[in-house]
Every structure is written in C-alpha cells, then in structure tokens.
Write a protein that holds these residues in place. Structure first.
Motif, PDB file in Angstrom:
ATOM      1  N   ARG A  34     -17.282  -6.933  -0.377  1.00 34.91           N
ATOM      2  CA  ARG A  34     -16.925  -7.676  -1.380  1.00 34.91           C
ATOM      3  C   ARG A  34     -18.859  -7.716  -1.912  1.00 34.91           C
ATOM      4  N   ARG A  73      -9.035 -18.987  -3.960  1.00 28.88           N
ATOM      5  CA  ARG A  73      -8.614 -20.333  -3.173  1.00 28.88           C
ATOM      6  C   ARG A  73      -7.451 -19.702  -2.398  1.00 28.88           C
ATOM      7  N   ARG A  74      -6.937 -17.902  -3.019  1.00 26.58           N
ATOM      8  CA  ARG A  74      -6.099 -17.225  -2.722  1.00 26.58           C
ATOM      9  C   ARG A  74      -5.983 -16.963  -0.882  1.00 26.58           C
ATOM     10  N   GLY A 101      -2.475  -3.572   2.099  1.00 29.61           N
ATOM     11  CA  GLY A 101      -3.569  -4.254   0.383  1.00 29.61           C
ATOM     12  C   GLY A 101      -4.437  -5.113   0.985  1.00 29.61           C
ATOM     13  N   ARG A 102      -3.420  -6.519   0.592  1.00 23.96           N
ATOM     14  CA  ARG A 102      -4.560  -7.651   0.966  1.00 23.96           C
ATOM     15  C   ARG A 102      -5.100  -7.390   2.405  1.00 23.96           C
ATOM     16  N   VAL A 126     -12.233  -3.786  -3.097  1.00 23.81           N
ATOM     17  CA  VAL A 126     -10.642  -3.979  -3.825  1.00 23.81           C
ATOM     18  C   VAL A 126     -10.737  -2.538  -3.776  1.00 23.81           C
ATOM     19  N   GLU A 159      -8.141  -2.346  -1.006  1.00 11.81           N
ATOM     20  CA  GLU A 159      -6.649  -3.439  -1.524  1.00 11.81           C
ATOM     21  C   GLU A 159      -5.843  -2.733  -2.101  1.00 11.81           C
TER      22      GLU A 159
END
Lengths: 319, 333, 508
Positions: free
Chosen positions: B185, B2-3, B266-267, B191, B194
């Motif tokens: 992913r 969702r993010r 980051g993201r 991860v 990020e």
C-alpha cells in the motif's frame, strides 16, 4: 503421412519415453521384463489408472477434479462398511458404491454448470467432503475384510496373470476410448474443452455433457476405490492421499493439454504406465530412493508442459 | 477504505458467529491467561497454529490478485524446513540456516514466476510442477528421514519462543502482514497487482512492467512460504519432508477466497485473507474443543465443515446465483 | 417483392439509454449477395444479431420465405436455415475438418456409435461440392483462417441453410484467400442462396455484391443496386453526408504547421503483415496529423505499431531522434509517447480501480513500483484534471466503471496528459460520447497543439478529422493512399481518396 506424424507427435513422444524406460529397466534389472511383472504393472497401477481415465475426461473438457483421491477413499471405506458392517453381499455393495461415486461426481458437475463456479474450488469442496465422510464412517478408519468371502473370491481371480484390478483398468481404458471416439458425448467433451462458446453456438448439449463428465470422473474414482479394496482386502479411509496429483500428472504426461480440447485415453494409459515404471524402479535399485520418483515426475511434467507450449505456438502460427 | 471494509463484512460476520458459538459452547475458549511470561489459551492457540496459513494466505492474496495461483507453497514449506534442519544438523550457524532456506524458497518462487511469465505456462500447471517435484527435493535433502533439531537450539525460538507475551509465530505472521501491507500500500505494487488482475491489456498499454510485477509476486510468495516452513519445522523441532505443509496450499487459497478476493484476480484484501486464515484455524480448534452430548466431535468433521464453507463462499460470490435470485424476486414481485 | 427470402420491417432495438436500431427495413433475395455497410454504431451487428437469434428485437417483423419467424437462439436460427460465419470462426479448433462440418449430425450406426467411414465420405462430398482442397482428417486448427471460414460455410450448406451471413469474413485474409472465398460465394449465389456480406472493404463490396444497404446511427440510409451507386456517394452515405453538401460547404483544414518546428516522429516503410502495408509518416512538434479512413482501413493498426503494442515486421522507426529497435509500450512512453486506445474497455480502463488510480496508472508505471506518488499528490493531480477536463464524478475515489463513457474517456485522456508527452496519439477519442464532451476534446487538442505538442488524431467522423488536423494521411484497405494538407485539405478531397476515385469520376 508427414502431416499425421505432426499431429501425433505428443503421443509418440510419450510412447517413446515409455519404451525407452521399459527397455532400459529390462536391461538393467533381471526379472523386470517378465510377463508376470508386465501384468503386475497394470495391477499395481489400476487405482491410479482408473482415476486418470476419469481425469482425462475432465481435463479434456477444460476442467479439473481435485476430489478423485478422496472419492477413492470414500468408495474404499464405503464398500467395507456396506460389506463388513452391514452384511450386504458384494454383488449389491459394489454397484451401490459405483452409484454413489457417480452421483457425487454428477452433483459437483451440476454445481459447476449451474452456478458457473470454478471447478477448482467446487472439487476442492468435494475433496474435503469425501475425505471427511470417509474418515467419519467408522472410528477405526480401516476395516480388514479378509473374512469376506466375496472379496476373497474376487481377489483370487486371475486371467493369464492379470488380476481383477488390472482387468477392470484395461476394460475401462477400452470403454473410455470408445466413448471418446464413437459417441456424440465424447466428441462434445472435446468440443467444450476446445471452444465452449463455439460448441454452444453449434447447438451441442453443454450442460448435460458437463454433468456427465464429472459423473464419469466420480464413477472411475469409485471403481478405483473398489479395486483397491479387492487388492488389499481392506477398506481404508486414508488411502489415495493426494492421488489426484498423480492422476493429473499421468494425464499431462500422456499428452492431454490442461487447457482442454486435445489429448487421448491412449496417452493417459501410457502416462500411467510411465509413472508405474518410475515408481517400481526403486524396488530393484536399492540405492535409488523413493523421492527421486517425485523429482523425476516433476521433470517429466515440465518437459511435457513445455513441449505442449511449443507445439501450441507452432500450430498457432499456422492458424 | 470504505470499499475494503464493505468487502470484509461477510468474513467478519462469519468469524464473529464462530466466536459466539465458541463463547457459548466452550467458555474456556476465551479464557486467556498469563502463564510463565506468555499468554496462553485457546484463542492464542488459534493464532499460533494459524500462523503458517496466515503467512501463506498473505502471499497467495498477491498471487491471486494478479489472476494467478500457486499450488507449490506446501512443497516450498517442506523444502525450507528440510534445508534449515539439514544445515543445523551439519552444525551450521542458525542465521545461515535461516537465510539459506529463505533464499532457496525465493528462488523457487522465481522459478514459478519465470514459468508463468517467460514461458507463458498457465499458473496452475506451472506451479503444479514444483508442487510435485518440491516435496521430492525436500525428501532428497533430508534423505527421507525426519531430521530432528536440538530442542535447545535457538532456531526453535521461531516456532516456540515468546516475544512480549505473544508466541513468536504470531509475532512473525503479524509483522509479515504489516510489512506486506506496507510494501503493497505504501508503494505502487498493490495498484499494479490490481491493475494486472483487473485488466492486463490496459496495464500493458499504461506501461506497467507486467512481467516483472508477476515475477516479484511469486518471489514474495516463495519467501512467505519459506517463513511458514521454518515456523512449522521449529515448532516441532524436526523437519518432516513428507508432511510439512501438506494440504496447506489449499487452506491458503481457501483463506484468500473466504477473505473476499476473487480467484479471477483484481481487487484483493490482505486483511480479508488474514481473517480467512483465522476462520479456518478457528474452525479446527472449535471442532477439537466442542463436545456433543458428552462425546467429543471427531476432528475429521473439520473437513466436512470446510467443504460446506467452501461451497457457501463460492455461492455467495457467484454472479449466476445472484442473477437467479434476482429473477425469482422479479417474478414474485 | 415475390422472391424476397428475408424481409425485415421496422426493426427497433433499444439498449438502456441507446437506440441501436430505429425502424430499420432490410430485405434479402434468393440468389443475391447483399452487402451491409456502415461505420461504428450504424447498427449492422445489432441487425445481424436479431436476424440470427443472438438478440431479440423490441419491435418489427421478420419473415423468411413469407413466414414470420422469431428465432430466440442462434441454434434456432440455424434450424430455420439462417447460418452465420463470423470473423472469429466459431468452430472447434481441435476436432477434424470432417467433424466440424457434421458435428451434431454425425452418421451413427448401432448403439449410436459414430460411423467414421460414413462421416468422412459425407464430409468429403461436401468439400468436393464446394471445390475446397482440404484434408478433412486434419484438425481444424491446422487450416488457414480462410479455409476455416470456408469450412464454416460448408457446415452451413450441409445444414441446408438458405441464408448465409458472412460477418467480416475477409478481415484477416490475404488477396488470394479473399478471391477463393469470393469464388465460393458466387457459386452459392448461383445455387440460389441469399448471402449477407458485411465488410469494411469498399473494393470488396463492389467486387461481389449485387445490392448494398447502408446503415448509419441505427437508421436505414438506403438500399441500392451496387453498380448504380458511385463510390463517392456510398462513402458520403456511410459518413452521413449528401454529395451536394460536400461540394458546397466543406470543412477546411487548418493552415500547415510551422515548418521550422522539430520533427519528433518518423516512420519509414513500416509494415506488419495482415495488419497494415508499408507506410511513411513524419510528425512535427505543434502539429496535428489526422488519420482518416473507414473502419478497418488500418488506422488503429498504424498507431498500435507506433506505440509498440504490436511489433512491426519491417521498416525504420525513430521517436524524438532516437531510433527504436524492439518496441514496447514502455519504450514508447519513455520516449515521450502516449496513446489513448480505440477500445476504452478492453485496453484503457481497469474497471474496479478508482478514477484517481486509473488516472495515475501511466505515471506510476513510468516511475516504477517503488517510487510511489504520495496519496496527497495523487489527489491533487486527480482533482486538477477532474476540474481541467470537467470530468463529472461525485468523487475521485469512485470506481471508474461507474462513470459515463465521455467521462471515462476523459479519465484516460488525463492519464496521458499528466505525463506531459511529446507525442499524443488519440484513437477515436470522441466515439460514443456526448456532443459537449466532444467539443471539449476538440478544444483541448487545439490548445495542446499550440503549446507545442505533436498529435495524431483518429476519428471515424470525417468533419472532425478535417477540423482538427493540419495534415491528413488517408488509408484504404490497410494501405496509405494519400496525404492531404493546406489548400487540398477538405472533407470532399478526403472522401474521394477514401472512395478511391479520381476527381474526374466523382463529378461524372
């Protein structure tokens, strides 16, 4: 005395490289060491030099300006349009172009300061905008100006072999040096690049200084465009493509640290001359191709960046 | 999920607006035909011409995700094209030319990553070095000439071929996107990237091998830039060391930023970067196709539009502006 | 008080959810050195920020020489005569010493040009007056931190400061440098300046200060004349106890660890310059070793060295019998160690990553990027620990930055528990979290210990350290000063060692 040697060794290294290059080229190539060639070195690199002077202010403050090449092109084309298409006299058109350059830089500085945006992206937008405008000004992208009496007159000025471009460059070096050394504005430029939050706590005017810094970069680039027009007697919208890279390289080779706070205009002058000599050598040495220039500049950059790194660690260990 | 979707809304809205404009202004834009076994039409051209920037943007997303930047990708593209063309010129097999070119590009990436991680040189400076020198190396390889490639060589398939109706560059870019997305992913690489971009200190405390991850990200960037360079060279069947990849590092960075990944790291969003790259290419195609009162719009207008796009994206992401707007609202309310 | 330079009355400052200062009074006389002490969350820095214009008070009054003041920025406070010297020197490292003293007030001549000769002359006068031996033409970064701080003081004096705030100036100074700074402070006191001195070092408080103000939990505990306040009483006040309390009902430590257990951590003569002096340490399985001491006593530095965040300058270290050469967190984790850092925000959390991702970070880091724990497994683990530690989050996919402090701490705790470490080091795990969460963490520590884990526990709350630990290593001023266990382990004893008093003195 030893202390002071320590402090100046980046500059001394640059000077050493320059002298070595100059001496080597003078021995290898006849005519290289002539006075005329010496003056020519300044004339040929005036546009780059002016851009590098502005870039020095920007980098000293910890920023970067990717728009200078495009602003040079915009100034070049703008001057040509004002003089050749609109019939303005040179003595009005030139100050007008300088004002536009200053305003363009100040605008970017204001956006960076107001919205706390990365200079990299804002000046990237500035680069697109200036280059796009320069290219859109006319359909021809290039305007011959040899019929302009004003430009012809300016291009024929020669003082002991120094043409107008070389003189503007040298005067700009002097003015910039004095501004950095003898004005509060200049010292604030160093302070912002060295430690912005400390500068703020000390009550220094950060916002106006930052706007001023990018305005200076803008006016220097505009001046670079103007002397280019005078030298080539033409306005050209595709000139100075990616020149910002060479300007950054000259500043870094001149010993100014990309993180800001440390460096000098004198270093930038030396850096510009080093780049100038390297670019001239293939003219003498037929078998040396121009791409070696880029590789050598890359290597010089590497050497100086690593030197800076080492000297930072060294001084960090003492602090 | 969702993010990441929420992150994508703005770029998607921008792309939709552009496409709607195109649909109205030049209806031929969406006219896709199946001619001689390949799809053709403006929309396909956008993807085809946008493929190099898409590839660069994928890698740049990872680099920026760790809080870095790579200015050298345009130069790396030039090196890839130059080396491949030179080897083909010397009658080397196509496979060797491709592998050698890509190998050198990975090495260039490792060089950049090494300067960043081992020598602790800020990424912008570290990659500036190869940005300057790399193009020189490419010209050195080609001797400053444009090396043409026999248009009949199977190498040109990379730039001009068709697979299943789609141009090969599109297939390469989309497969690269799938592969990178899968690597990022389905392993922990994403991860870790990020985490490093979000809080390097915490990543070190958690025992993540920060140096190694940084280094591999630059290496991946090198590989993708190499692919982009090969496509570019194969497309025109010539290696032009002066112009191949010129300015594309900036387009790639722009695509990443448009895609909603912050320059601070980051993201990150790979899909966003792809959308960003497509937006950039759609812009230039749109301007090429648009006519205004019977006159075509000069292509240079593209630069001005780009400038406005960069500024808009920056302002949208600016916390400072958000703060100001909130303040004004509070005063008025 | 007629000669009060600064009078702060009823200062209140509330941050969202926290009362940082709750009606604090503070006064400073001209010609005194006034120490301001307190543990974490005492409100020292908030009080100083209000005085120096970095923050604005919600309520209360501040007067300077009888006139009410309300500085809105540090620059305004400086103009009023209130100067601050921080531990992180706020000067310009790349400019010369002379400029740093006079920046913004440079002597200028015609056309506004800076007169360098005049500037050097004036700067030289200032440093001469303070008895500093520095080359004022050198860039500031070439000076030691101590000299940089004294230059910051020089700048303040040249700005006619009446009040000087020294915020932990001695944290990174060695003994000689500290002595130099103190000499300077005394001279300024003679000249009538009011100095506020913030430090964690009790010896230094007693060495230079005239009065001491103790804050705790945002409230004023008391202000004393320094030589009328015994050390033990000072420590007791800082830790929120009364002396009677301490000697009557004191927390007792747990019985000593089973001596048959295997030793899993040994450090001998490990040290790092300017961080912590040589210490020995050994830890057995099924044992909790507490590190006690005031803030800045070297507690955190010890665990940072053990975990390889910092490299030691010397000494031997072995983890589970394996001798460690060049150390790193990866090495430590591989050897079975875990550390929850003191500063959650800076060194613990990756704010935008989810609860699940933050929890799995160390496990994933140890496995490497290629061997990813499947999402389903990750969710199972995260769910398990959310339940086990009763972390309240609506969703394990929520960014960890949206959780409360206690829950964030539990996420980091979970990150390491799921690694099943042999040695778990907890640096201030209970700071800034609510009582319920604190109790849970204490219970958890007990459970882990009885399951055979070896733990090192750091807390600023003495009772808690004593309750949880079987053995306590006490640190003062960055050096180990003693170890307590068994019968001797109680709050009173620990406090005496922290205060650096012998038993006799304490009862005098």
């Amino acid at each position: 005395m030893k202390m002071h040697l320590n402090r100046h060794w980046p500059l001394l290294t640059t000077a050493g490289v320059l002298v070595a290059l100059y001496v080597a080229a003078s021995i290898a190539y006849t005519g290289f060491s002539s006075w005329f060639q010496f003056a020519q070195l300044f004339a040929d690199n005036a546009t780059l030099g002016l851009a590098a002077i502005g870039m020095t202010f920007v980098i000293l403050s910890g920023g970067i300006d990717l728009s200078v090449g495009a602003v040079i092109a915009l100034a070049s084309m703008g001057l040509a349009v004002l003089v050749s298409h609109m019939g303005l006299p040179v003595w009005i058109a030139i100050p007008l172009v300088l004002v536009i350059g200053t305003g363009f830089g100040a605008f970017m500085g204001a956006i960076i300061q107001m919205f706390k945006l990365p200079p990299f992206l804002v000046t990237l937008a500035g680069m697109f905008l200036a280059r796009g405008t320069a290219l859109l000004l006319t359909e021809t992208k290039r305007i011959e100006m040899s019929d302009s009496a004003g430009i012809r007159a300016l291009s024929s000025v020669l003082v002991v072999d120094f043409n107008i471009a070389a003189m503007v460059f040298l005067v700009a070096v002097l003015v910039a040096w004095a501004a950095l050394k003898y004005t509060r504005f200049g010292r604030t430029v160093f302070a912002i690049g060295s430690d912005e939050s400390a500068a703020r706590l000390m009550g220094l005017p950060i916002a106006s200084t930052r706007v001023g810094i990018y305005a200076i970069s803008g006016v220097c680039a505009a001046a670079g465009g103007i002397v280019h027009v005078i030298g080539t007697q033409a306005g050209d919208a595709s000139v100075a493509f990616l020149l910002e890279l060479d300007a950054i390289a000259a500043v870094v080779i001149g010993g100014t640290v990309l993180a800001g706070g440390r460096g000098s205009i004198l270093g930038t002058l030396l850096g510009v001359l080093i780049l100038g000599i390297i670019t001239t050598i293939p003219n003498y040495q037929g078998n040396l191709n121009s791409w070696w220039i880029k590789i050598v500049i890359g290597l010089l950059l590497l050497v100086f960046v690593v030197l800076q790194r080492v000297s930072q660690r060294w001084s960090g260990a003492r602090g | 999920m969702r993010r990441s979707l929420r992150q994508l809304i703005w770029p998607l809205v921008a792309l939709a607006l552009l496409l709607v404009f195109n649909a109205v202004a030049s209806p031929s834009f969406f006219h896709v035909q199946f001619v001689n076994g390949r799809l053709s039409g403006a929309a396909i051209d956008v993807l085809n011409q946008g493929a190099p920037v898409m590839l660069l943007a994928l890698g740049m997303t990872l680099v920026i995700g760790t809080g870095g930047i790579d200015l050298s990708v345009g130069a790396v593209m030039a090196v890839a094209g130059a080396l491949a063309a030179k080897l083909l010129h010397l009658d080397a097999p196509v496979a060797l030319a491709i592998v050698a070119a890509l190998g050198v590009c990975v090495a260039a990436g490792i060089w950049n990553g090494g300067l960043v991680t081992v020598a602790s040189i800020p990424p912008i400076v570290a990659t500036l070095i190869f940005m300057v020198a790399g193009r020189g190396i490419a010209q050195l390889i080609t001797d400053g000439q444009i090396i043409t490639i026999n248009p009949g060589s199977s190498f040109t398939v990379i730039g001009r071929g068709v697979i299943g109706g789609l141009p090969v560059p599109v297939v390469i870019a989309l497969s690269a996107a799938l592969v990178i997305a899968a690597i990022v992913r389905l392993t922990s690489l994403g991860v870790f990237i990020e985490a490093i971009g979000g809080n390097e200190e915490a990543s070190r405390y958690a025992g993540i091998n920060v140096r190694w991850i940084r280094l591999s990200v630059y290496a991946i960037m090198g590989l993708l830039a190499g692919l982009a360079g090969l496509i570019d060279t194969a497309d025109i069947a010539a290696a032009d060391a002066n112009n191949s990849g010129l300015y594309l590092e900036l387009d790639a960075i722009l695509a990443v930023v448009i895609g909603g990944t912050a320059l601070t790291g980051g993201r990150f969003s790979l899909l966003g970067a792809l959308v960003g790259a497509i937006i950039i290419q759609t812009l230039s195609t749109t301007i090429l196709m648009t006519t205004f009162r019977g006159h075509s719009v000069p292509p240079e207008f593209n630069l001005v539009i780009k400038a406005i796009v960069v500024l808009m994206v920056c302002l949208l992401q600016s916390d400072e502006l958000r703060r100001m707007v909130l303040q004004v609202r509070r005063v008025q309310g | 008080m007629a000669d009060a330079l600064i009078e702060m009355r009823g200062i209140v400052k509330t941050y969202p959810g926290v009362a940082a200062l709750d009606g604090v009074d503070f006064s400073l006389r001209a010609g005194e050195i006034h120490a301001l002490v307190g543990e974490n969350g005492a409100g020292k820095s908030t009080l100083i920020k209000i005085l120096t214009g970095a923050e604005r008070r919600d309520r209360g009054t501040v007067t300077l020489e009888g006139a009410a003041i309300d500085p809105r920025t540090p620059v305004q406070a400086q103009r009023l005569g209130i100067a601050t010297v921080y531990q992180e020197v706020n000067l310009i490292p790349d400019l010369t010493v002379a400029e740093n003293i006079l920046l913004g007030r440079e002597p200028r001549g015609r056309l506004g040009a800076i007169r360098w000769g005049e500037m050097m002359r004036r700067a030289q006068q200032v440093v001469d007056k303070l008895g500093l031996h520095v080359d004022i033409a050198e860039p500031l970064r070439a000076c030691s931190i101590a000299v940089q701080q004294m230059i910051a003081v020089a700048r303040a004096i040249d700005q006619h400061a009446k009040v000087l705030v020294l915020d932990e100036p001695t944290s990174s100074l060695d003994a000689t440098e500290t002595a130099q700074l103190f000499a300077l402070m005394r001279r300024l006191r003679e000249a009538g300046m009011g100095i506020i001195f913030i430090t964690h070092f009790l010896d230094q408080v007693y060495e230079v200060s005239d009065r001491i103000t103790v804050l705790r939990g945002g409230r004023l505990v008391d202000t004393h004349v320094t030589n009328e306040l015994p050390r033990l009483a000072l420590v007791a006040q800082m830790l929120g106890k009364s002396i009677e309390d301490v000697s009557k009902s004191e927390s007792r430590g747990r019985p000593a660890a089973d001596s048959s257990q295997q030793e899993c951590l040994r450090a001998s003569r490990v040290f790092k310059r300017n961080a912590v002096q040589s210490f020995d340490l050994s830890l057995k399985a099924g044992e909790v070793l507490g590190l006690a001491g005031l803030l800045g006593s070297g507690r955190t530095e010890v665990v940072r060295l053990l975990f390889g965040i910092d490299q030691r300058d010397g000494g031997e270290l072995s983890i589970c019998g394996e001798s460690i050469g060049h150390h790193s967190p990866r090495r430590a984790i591989k050897a079975g160690m875990a550390l929850t850092p003191e500063d959650r925000r800076a060194a613990g959390l990756v704010p935008h990553l989810s609860v699940r991702e933050n929890m799995l970070l160390a496990l994933q880091g140890a496995k490497g990027w290629a061997r990813r724990v499947s999402v389903r497994e990750q969710q199972a683990i995260a769910d398990r620990y959310v339940r086990a530690l009763s972390i309240s989050t609506p969703d394990i996919e929520k960014p960890v930055s949206q959780l409360s402090g206690g829950n964030q701490q539990k996420v980091i705790l979970a990150r390491w528990l799921l690694m099943e470490p042999t040695i778990l080091m907890l640096d201030e795990p209970t700071r800034g979290i609510d009582i319920g969460a604190k109790e849970q963490i204490e219970l958890l520590i007990d459970e882990l210990r009885s399951n055979g884990m070896a733990l090192i526990f750091i807390s600023g709350e003495l009772d808690e350290v004593v309750r949880v630990s079987q053995r306590i290593m006490v640190l003062r001023d960055r050096a180990p000063v003693g170890e307590l266990s068994g019968e001797n382990l109680n709050t009173h004893a620990v406090m005496r060692q922290i205060a650096g008093e012998t038993a006799g003195q304490a009862h005098a």
